[in-house]
Scaffold this motif. Structure first.
Motif, PDB file in Angstrom:
ATOM      1  N   GLY A 167       0.631  -1.243  -0.006  1.00 14.89           N
ATOM      2  CA  GLY A 167       0.146   0.062  -0.170  1.00 14.89           C
ATOM      3  C   GLY A 167       0.893   1.203   0.123  1.00 14.89           C
ATOM      4  O   GLY A 167       0.271   2.429  -0.006  1.00 14.89           O
ATOM      5  N   ALA A 168       2.112   1.065  -0.107  1.00 17.37           N
ATOM      6  CA  ALA A 168       3.080   2.239  -0.013  1.00 17.37           C
ATOM      7  C   ALA A 168       2.550   2.905  -1.456  1.00 17.37           C
ATOM      8  O   ALA A 168       3.198   4.272  -1.519  1.00 17.37           O
ATOM      9  N   GLY A 169       2.228   2.433  -2.442  1.00 18.32           N
ATOM     10  CA  GLY A 169       2.257   3.380  -3.527  1.00 18.32           C
ATOM     11  C   GLY A 169       3.024   2.837  -4.617  1.00 18.32           C
ATOM     12  O   GLY A 169       3.421   3.520  -5.731  1.00 18.32           O
ATOM     13  N   LYS A 170       3.643   1.521  -4.566  1.00 18.59           N
ATOM     14  CA  LYS A 170       4.623   1.221  -5.645  1.00 18.59           C
ATOM     15  C   LYS A 170       3.980   0.959  -6.894  1.00 18.59           C
ATOM     16  O   LYS A 170       4.794   1.722  -7.812  1.00 18.59           O
ATOM     17  N   SER A 171       3.008   0.399  -7.063  1.00 20.38           N
ATOM     18  CA  SER A 171       2.272   0.425  -8.449  1.00 20.38           C
ATOM     19  C   SER A 171       1.933   1.589  -9.081  1.00 20.38           C
ATOM     20  O   SER A 171       2.470   1.923 -10.286  1.00 20.38           O
ATOM     21  N   THR A 172       1.630   2.408  -8.218  1.00 16.91           N
ATOM     22  CA  THR A 172       1.124   4.159  -8.607  1.00 16.91           C
ATOM     23  C   THR A 172       2.350   4.480  -9.173  1.00 16.91           C
ATOM     24  O   THR A 172       2.245   5.344 -10.017  1.00 16.91           O
ATOM     25  N   PHE A 173       3.509   4.455  -8.277  1.00 16.95           N
ATOM     26  CA  PHE A 173       4.574   5.228  -8.656  1.00 16.95           C
ATOM     27  C   PHE A 173       5.255   4.496 -10.057  1.00 16.95           C
ATOM     28  O   PHE A 173       5.697   5.469 -10.943  1.00 16.95           O
TER      29      PHE A 173
ATOM     30  N   THR B 294      -4.849  -3.898 -13.380  1.00 16.34           N
ATOM     31  CA  THR B 294      -5.844  -2.786 -13.439  1.00 16.34           C
ATOM     32  C   THR B 294      -5.523  -1.404 -12.956  1.00 16.34           C
ATOM     33  O   THR B 294      -5.962  -0.536 -13.771  1.00 16.34           O
ATOM     34  N   ARG B 295      -4.393  -1.216 -12.015  1.00 16.89           N
ATOM     35  CA  ARG B 295      -4.220  -0.054 -11.627  1.00 16.89           C
ATOM     36  C   ARG B 295      -3.239   0.606 -12.692  1.00 16.89           C
ATOM     37  O   ARG B 295      -3.121   1.728 -12.570  1.00 16.89           O
ATOM     38  N   MET B 296      -2.635  -0.291 -13.341  1.00 17.11           N
ATOM     39  CA  MET B 296      -1.385   0.361 -14.421  1.00 17.11           C
ATOM     40  C   MET B 296      -2.113   0.338 -15.641  1.00 17.11           C
ATOM     41  O   MET B 296      -1.392   0.060 -16.791  1.00 17.11           O
TER      42      MET B 296
ATOM     43  N   ALA C  66       3.163  12.453  -0.284  1.00 18.16           N
ATOM     44  CA  ALA C  66       3.337  13.860   0.172  1.00 18.16           C
ATOM     45  C   ALA C  66       2.289  14.514  -0.474  1.00 18.16           C
ATOM     46  O   ALA C  66       2.504  15.390  -1.495  1.00 18.16           O
ATOM     47  N   ASP C  67       1.106  14.514  -0.094  1.00 15.38           N
ATOM     48  CA  ASP C  67      -0.153  15.301  -0.853  1.00 15.38           C
ATOM     49  C   ASP C  67      -1.035  15.586   0.180  1.00 15.38           C
ATOM     50  O   ASP C  67      -1.122  15.119   1.264  1.00 15.38           O
ATOM     51  N   ALA C  68      -2.260  16.416  -0.034  1.00 18.53           N
ATOM     52  CA  ALA C  68      -3.303  16.425   0.685  1.00 18.53           C
ATOM     53  C   ALA C  68      -3.105  16.736   2.085  1.00 18.53           C
ATOM     54  O   ALA C  68      -3.725  16.455   3.021  1.00 18.53           O
TER      55      ALA C  68
ATOM     56  N   ALA D 274       3.078   9.744  -5.773  1.00 15.58           N
ATOM     57  CA  ALA D 274       2.577   9.165  -6.880  1.00 15.58           C
ATOM     58  C   ALA D 274       1.369   9.617  -7.553  1.00 15.58           C
ATOM     59  O   ALA D 274       0.930   9.355  -8.664  1.00 15.58           O
ATOM     60  N   LEU D 275       0.210   9.809  -6.507  1.00 12.83           N
ATOM     61  CA  LEU D 275      -1.099   9.945  -7.059  1.00 12.83           C
ATOM     62  C   LEU D 275      -1.236  11.412  -8.009  1.00 12.83           C
ATOM     63  O   LEU D 275      -1.520  11.151  -9.025  1.00 12.83           O
ATOM     64  N   THR D 276      -0.514  12.591  -7.369  1.00  8.67           N
ATOM     65  CA  THR D 276      -0.591  13.653  -8.067  1.00  8.67           C
ATOM     66  C   THR D 276       0.711  13.714  -9.206  1.00  8.67           C
ATOM     67  O   THR D 276       0.543  14.669 -10.089  1.00  8.67           O
TER      68      THR D 276
HETATM   69  N1  LIG Z   1      -2.753   9.885  -1.219  1.00  5.88           N
HETATM   70  C1  LIG Z   1      -1.994   9.377  -1.942  1.00  5.88           C
HETATM   71  N2  LIG Z   1      -2.323   8.022  -2.353  1.00  5.88           N
HETATM   72  C2  LIG Z   1      -1.568   7.047  -2.976  1.00  5.88           C
HETATM   73  C3  LIG Z   1      -0.275   7.426  -3.537  1.00  5.88           C
HETATM   74  N3  LIG Z   1       0.111   6.752  -4.198  1.00  5.88           N
HETATM   75  C4  LIG Z   1      -0.432   5.569  -4.203  1.00  5.88           C
HETATM   76  N4  LIG Z   1      -1.679   6.028  -3.211  1.00  5.88           N
HETATM   77  C5  LIG Z   1      -2.920   5.114  -2.967  1.00  5.88           C
HETATM   78  O1  LIG Z   1      -2.438   3.972  -2.050  1.00  5.88           O
HETATM   79  C6  LIG Z   1      -3.072   2.895  -2.362  1.00  5.88           C
HETATM   80  C7  LIG Z   1      -1.939   1.764  -2.545  1.00  5.88           C
HETATM   81  O2  LIG Z   1      -1.441   2.112  -4.043  1.00  5.88           O
HETATM   82  P1  LIG Z   1      -0.493   1.102  -4.777  1.00  5.88           P
HETATM   83  O3  LIG Z   1       0.317   1.695  -5.800  1.00  5.88           O
HETATM   84  O4  LIG Z   1      -1.504  -0.034  -5.117  1.00  5.88           O
HETATM   85  O5  LIG Z   1       0.409   0.476  -3.714  1.00  5.88           O
HETATM   86  P2  LIG Z   1       1.419  -0.640  -3.716  1.00  5.88           P
HETATM   87  O6  LIG Z   1       2.571  -0.503  -2.909  1.00  5.88           O
HETATM   88  O7  LIG Z   1       1.536  -1.018  -5.133  1.00  5.88           O
HETATM   89  O8  LIG Z   1       0.565  -1.565  -3.105  1.00  5.88           O
HETATM   90  P3  LIG Z   1       0.873  -3.443  -3.226  1.00  5.88           P
HETATM   91  O9  LIG Z   1       1.259  -3.809  -4.450  1.00  5.88           O
HETATM   92  O10 LIG Z   1      -0.499  -3.838  -2.642  1.00  5.88           O
HETATM   93  O11 LIG Z   1       1.772  -3.771  -2.068  1.00  5.88           O
HETATM   94  C8  LIG Z   1      -4.012   2.919  -3.536  1.00  5.88           C
HETATM   95  O12 LIG Z   1      -5.078   3.512  -3.267  1.00  5.88           O
HETATM   96  C9  LIG Z   1      -3.464   4.485  -4.288  1.00  5.88           C
HETATM   97  O13 LIG Z   1      -4.384   5.309  -5.011  1.00  5.88           O
HETATM   98  C10 LIG Z   1       0.078   9.062  -3.213  1.00  5.88           C
HETATM   99  O14 LIG Z   1       0.892   9.425  -3.620  1.00  5.88           O
HETATM  100  N5  LIG Z   1      -0.873   9.755  -2.371  1.00  5.88           N
END
Ligand SMILES: Nc1nc2c(ncn2[C@@H]2O[C@H](COP(=O)(O)OP(=O)(O)OP(=O)(O)O)[C@@H](O)[C@H]2O)c(=O)[nH]1
Ligand SMILES: [Mg+2]
Length: 353
Positions: A72-78, A114-116, A210-212, A244-246
């Motif tokens: 949940g740290a945001g690896k996939s989003t990053f 699905t996230r990518m 680092a947002d919101a 990674a979100l914004t």
């Molecule tokens: N606010 C915020 N949320 C984020 C950010 N990056 C990711 N998220 C959210 O955090 C959740 C987990 O993001 P993932 O990218 O799936 O995290 P992950 O580390 O790949 O998770 P796993 O693969 O399950 O270990 C999602 O709901 C994202 O939308 C960010 O920079 N800011």
């Protein structure tokens, strides 16, 4: 763009066609070539090995970036965001994952896929979900070899996500040029859930999310992490913040990662690092192979079972028991050179005049 792992071979792909297709950057062939090296069928082992051997000269050209962090740290989003940036800068990006747990937990890679969606729709990107089963050793081998195939197919950036807790971090650190930690702020005593071992493996770090309104908290967490890393390791690595979100700060983190790789390439350190990794990998494979020899040799397997029993009963020491197992292995491999259990000198085939 996505290809399912372990797809059954519709028509056997000849090694010749696989080599030609991979080198030509044909994604369909690349997907099938990866399925071939992922296959555990006995008849696929030789062609898979031949394929890798034949493309070896065309491998090594990518920036290999590993990304780790708690779930949940945001690896996939990053990875999606940095991958898109790299694609837009003209790079060809392959995304892989090491997920020894996916067979058990299921779903995480499906979630990643699905996230990518944006990245997977990009013509310069190739996303390969983790091999869906197997112990870490096998998964690490397949990911490493998949990386080589992607390089041979012309991908110049490989992003590897570690998934699942456990030893996958060490496996990924052993196959990348830069290992990036994504941390998150406000996880309190942050150095917390992070295992000390991981902190020793990383080359760069960023505090994500680092947002919101969490920007300041993230900056503090980054400073704290940088300080802790410095104390623990005696060196300084970049510790930035991003969302990674914004997308805020992601370009800087990516620049730090690729900048370090470029520096290492220029100084020769990259070559040395990869040589060290290759040697460590060789050792792993030999150790695993020896273990398989035991499992496949009835006498050795029996000796091991007996040794386990005796150690458990406390009737022999572990080292004596291990010696007995190794003797059993040796006597199977080269009966004439096995040391006699009675402790006398080994006989020379017992047939001296
Ligand atoms: N606010 C915020 N949320 C984020 C950010 N990056 C990711 N998220 C959210 O955090 C959740 C987990 O993001 P993932 O990218 O799936 O995290 P992950 O580390 O790949 O998770 P796993 O693969 O399950 O270990 C999602 O709901 C994202 O939308 C960010 O920079 N800011
Ligand atoms: Mg993920």
């Amino acid at each position: 763009v996505n290809t399912a792992p372990g797809t059954p071979h519709r028509h056997a792909l000849s090694v010749h066609d696989a080599v030609a297709g991979v080198l030509a950057g044909d994604r369909t062939v690349l997907g099938r070539a990866i399925s071939l090296i992922e296959s555990s069928r006995a008849q696929d082992q030789e062609p898979a090995s031949e394929l890798l051997h034949r493309v070896l000269a065309k491998t090594g050209g990518a920036d290999r970036v590993g990304v780790t962090g708690v779930p949940g740290a945001g690896k996939s989003t990053f990875i999606e965001r940095a991958g898109l940036m790299a694609c837009e800068a003209g790079r060809r990006v392959a995304v892989l994952a090491v997920d020894p747990s996916s067979a058990v937990s299921g779903g995480s890679i499906l979630g990643d896929r699905t996230r990518m969606t944006r990245l997977s729709g990009h013509p310069s990107a190739f996303i390969r979900p983790s091999p869906s089963s197997g112990a870490l050793g096998g998964v690490a081998r397949r990911t490493r070899e998949t990386m080589l195939l992607c390089e041979a197919a012309g991908f110049d950036t490989v992003l590897i996500e570690t998934v699942g807790v456990g030893q996958s971090e060490a496996a990924v650190a052993q196959m990348c040029d830069c290992f990036l930690l994504l941390a998150i702020p406000g996880a309190g005593d942050d150095l917390q859930g992070m295992k000390r071992g991981v902190l020793e493996l990383i080359d760069a770090a960023a505090v994500n999310k680092a947002d919101a309104g969490n920007e300041q908290k993230a900056k503090l967490a980054a400073m704290e992490l940088a300080g802790a890393l410095h104390v623990m390791r005696g060196d300084s690595i970049p510790v930035l913040t991003c969302s990674a979100l914004t997308g805020a700060g992601v370009a800087d983190v990516w620049a730090a990662v690729t900048g370090r790789i470029a520096e290492a390439r220029a100084s020769g350190e990259l070559t040395r690092r990869r040589h060290r990794q290759e040697l460590a990998w060789l050792e792993t494979l030999v150790a695993e192979g020896l273990r398989r020899v035991i499992d496949e040799t009835p006498a050795a397997r029996a000796a091991l079972a007996l040794a386990e029993e005796r150690v458990q009963a406390g009737t022999v020491t572990a080292s004596a028991a291990a010696r007995a197992v190794l003797d059993a292995v040796r006597s199977q491999l080269a009966p004439s050179s096995a040391p006699s259990r009675a402790g006398s000198m080994p006989s020379t085939n017992g047939a001296k005049p």
